[in-house]
Write an enzyme that holds these catalytic residues in place. Structure first.
Site, mmCIF file in Angstrom:
data_model
loop_
_atom_site.group_PDB
_atom_site.id
_atom_site.type_symbol
_atom_site.label_atom_id
_atom_site.label_comp_id
_atom_site.label_asym_id
_atom_site.label_seq_id
_atom_site.Cartn_x
_atom_site.Cartn_y
_atom_site.Cartn_z
ATOM 1 N N ASN A 1 0.877 -1.166 0.000
ATOM 2 C CA ASN A 1 0.000 0.000 0.000
ATOM 3 C C ASN A 1 0.916 1.217 0.000
ATOM 4 O O ASN A 1 1.497 1.547 1.018
ATOM 5 C CB ASN A 1 -0.900 -0.029 1.246
ATOM 6 C CG ASN A 1 -1.714 1.239 1.395
ATOM 7 O OD1 ASN A 1 -1.843 2.019 0.453
ATOM 8 N ND2 ASN A 1 -2.268 1.456 2.592
ATOM 9 N N LYS B 1 0.255 4.309 -0.379
ATOM 10 C CA LYS B 1 -0.318 5.553 0.196
ATOM 11 C C LYS B 1 0.013 6.733 -0.732
ATOM 12 O O LYS B 1 0.083 6.540 -1.935
ATOM 13 C CB LYS B 1 0.194 5.753 1.619
ATOM 14 C CG LYS B 1 0.027 4.478 2.461
ATOM 15 C CD LYS B 1 0.188 4.692 3.918
ATOM 16 C CE LYS B 1 -0.024 3.368 4.646
ATOM 17 N NZ LYS B 1 -0.027 3.517 6.088
ATOM 18 N N HIS C 1 -9.607 1.931 4.168
ATOM 19 C CA HIS C 1 -8.383 2.055 4.969
ATOM 20 C C HIS C 1 -8.631 3.049 6.107
ATOM 21 O O HIS C 1 -9.350 4.030 5.934
ATOM 22 C CB HIS C 1 -7.219 2.525 4.085
ATOM 23 C CG HIS C 1 -5.905 2.417 4.774
ATOM 24 N ND1 HIS C 1 -5.477 3.367 5.680
ATOM 25 C CD2 HIS C 1 -4.940 1.468 4.730
ATOM 26 C CE1 HIS C 1 -4.287 2.989 6.153
ATOM 27 N NE2 HIS C 1 -3.953 1.837 5.598
ATOM 28 N N GLU D 1 -6.907 5.355 7.248
ATOM 29 C CA GLU D 1 -6.557 6.750 6.918
ATOM 30 C C GLU D 1 -7.686 7.413 6.139
ATOM 31 O O GLU D 1 -7.966 8.598 6.319
ATOM 32 C CB GLU D 1 -5.237 6.781 6.132
ATOM 33 C CG GLU D 1 -4.055 6.482 7.050
ATOM 34 C CD GLU D 1 -2.881 5.799 6.363
ATOM 35 O OE1 GLU D 1 -2.797 5.804 5.123
ATOM 36 O OE2 GLU D 1 -2.037 5.242 7.100
ATOM 37 N N GLU E 1 -6.007 -4.363 10.223
ATOM 38 C CA GLU E 1 -4.933 -3.414 10.503
ATOM 39 C C GLU E 1 -5.234 -2.630 11.780
ATOM 40 O O GLU E 1 -5.973 -1.635 11.737
ATOM 41 C CB GLU E 1 -4.783 -2.422 9.342
ATOM 42 C CG GLU E 1 -4.436 -3.063 8.024
ATOM 43 C CD GLU E 1 -3.767 -2.078 7.072
ATOM 44 O OE1 GLU E 1 -2.665 -2.375 6.622
ATOM 45 O OE2 GLU E 1 -4.347 -1.009 6.820
ATOM 46 N N GLY F 1 2.214 2.345 10.660
ATOM 47 C CA GLY F 1 3.231 3.383 10.524
ATOM 48 C C GLY F 1 3.937 3.734 11.826
ATOM 49 O O GLY F 1 4.630 4.742 11.912
ATOM 50 N N SER G 1 2.892 -2.081 10.222
ATOM 51 C CA SER G 1 4.337 -2.205 10.486
ATOM 52 C C SER G 1 4.897 -3.587 10.174
ATOM 53 O O SER G 1 5.837 -4.027 10.834
ATOM 54 C CB SER G 1 4.652 -1.795 11.931
ATOM 55 O OG SER G 1 4.313 -0.440 12.149
HETATM 56 P P1 PGA Z 1 2.585 0.311 7.565
HETATM 57 O O1 PGA Z 1 1.171 0.598 6.851
HETATM 58 O O2 PGA Z 1 3.069 -1.012 7.049
HETATM 59 O O3 PGA Z 1 3.469 1.453 7.119
HETATM 60 O O4 PGA Z 1 2.345 0.299 9.029
HETATM 61 C C1 PGA Z 1 0.254 -0.438 6.653
HETATM 62 C C2 PGA Z 1 -1.007 0.104 6.039
HETATM 63 O O5 PGA Z 1 -1.479 1.171 6.453
HETATM 64 O O6 PGA Z 1 -1.570 -0.525 5.129
#
Ligand code: PGA
Length: 249
Positions: free
Chosen positions: A10, A12, A95, A97, A167, A173, A213
């Site tokens: 992903n 982003k 997601h 976000e 998630e 993140g 992560s």
């Molecule tokens: P990350 O993001 O691996 O940077 O924690 C995962 C995601 O939001 O899909």
């Protein structure tokens, strides 16, 4: 039948189109693994250059979002037909976000999920609790609600082909991966929820990823869990490390 693992990046809001092409060229030889579905979910403007750069490889391309109407006066949105026209097979929906910054709700996620299926696009449906919810002991209640609403009106045959990404928001993140036991527990809970809503066959077929992560060090143990069918990977999908994650065994 064993479920095929699906490991998705992903990106982003990262990578300009020219950076995207360079990244695909770097990763292409590193992400070869026929046992796994490898998907790069990329910003809309990167979709076409990434598809071209990935041609002839095992990399499949996904979008990070999609609107639930066919076409029309929705400035700034991307329609399902725009995605399928260029060969996009997957779309990340809901997601955290997007829920947090762009007002996505369980109801809009559900509309998008239905629309994706209508167009033959596989949704990667995201769910996950906040740290407060985990501390309050309502993780599974919250996720069951997200999942049940996301799948409203979805047939069992469609659900069998869906991907769910668990998630935990506190792990995204932050460098703070959920423990293997925490991730397995929730993914098993999601599978049980699908069995309740549909049946055992659907629950056995649906693929459930862990995200938050994930890196080359944590992937092997996470992906070895009985209910974790791969990962949705943010930060580490932008680096050569992604090749190690795809070849986690
Ligand atoms: P990350 O993001 O691996 O940077 O924690 C995962 C995601 O939001 O899909």
């Amino acid at each position: 039948m064993a479920r095929k693992k699906i490991i998705a990046g992903n990106w982003k809001m990262n990578m300009t189109p020219s950076e995207a092409v360079a990244l695909v060229n770097t990763l292409k030889p590193l992400v070869v693994n026929d046992e796994v579905d490898v998907v790069f979910c990329v910003p809309a403007i990167d979709i076409i250059p990434v598809l071209q750069a990935a041609e002839g490889s095992n990399i499949q391309v996904g979008a990070e979002n999609m609107y639930y109407e066919e076409k029309g006066a929705y400035t700034g949105e991307i329609s399902p037909a725009m995605l399928t026209d260029v060969g996009v097979k997957y779309v990340v929906l809901g997601h955290s976000e997007r829920r947090e910054y762009f007002a996505e709700t369980d109801a809009t996620v559900n509309k998008k999920v239905l629309k994706a299926f209508e167009h033959g696009i596989t949704p990667i449906i995201c769910c996950g609790e906040t740290l407060t919810q985990r501390e309050q002991g309502v993780t599974m209640d919250f996720i069951r609600q997200q999942v049940k609403i996301a799948f409203q009106g979805v047939t069992a045959d469609q659900a069998k082909t869906a991907v769910i990404a668990y998630e935990p928001i506190w792990a995204i993140g932050t460098g703070k991966t959920a423990t293997t036991a925490q991730a397995q527990e929730v993914c098993a809970g999601i599978r049980a929820c699908i069995a309740e809503v549909y049946d055992e066959a659907t629950a056995e077929a649906i693929r459930i990823q862990y995200g938050g992560s994930v890196n080359a060090a944590t992937a092997p143990e996470l992906f070895a869990q009985p209910d974790i069918d791969g990962g949705l990977v943010g930060g580490a999908s932008l680096k050569p490390d992604f090749g190690k994650i795809v070849n986690y065994k």
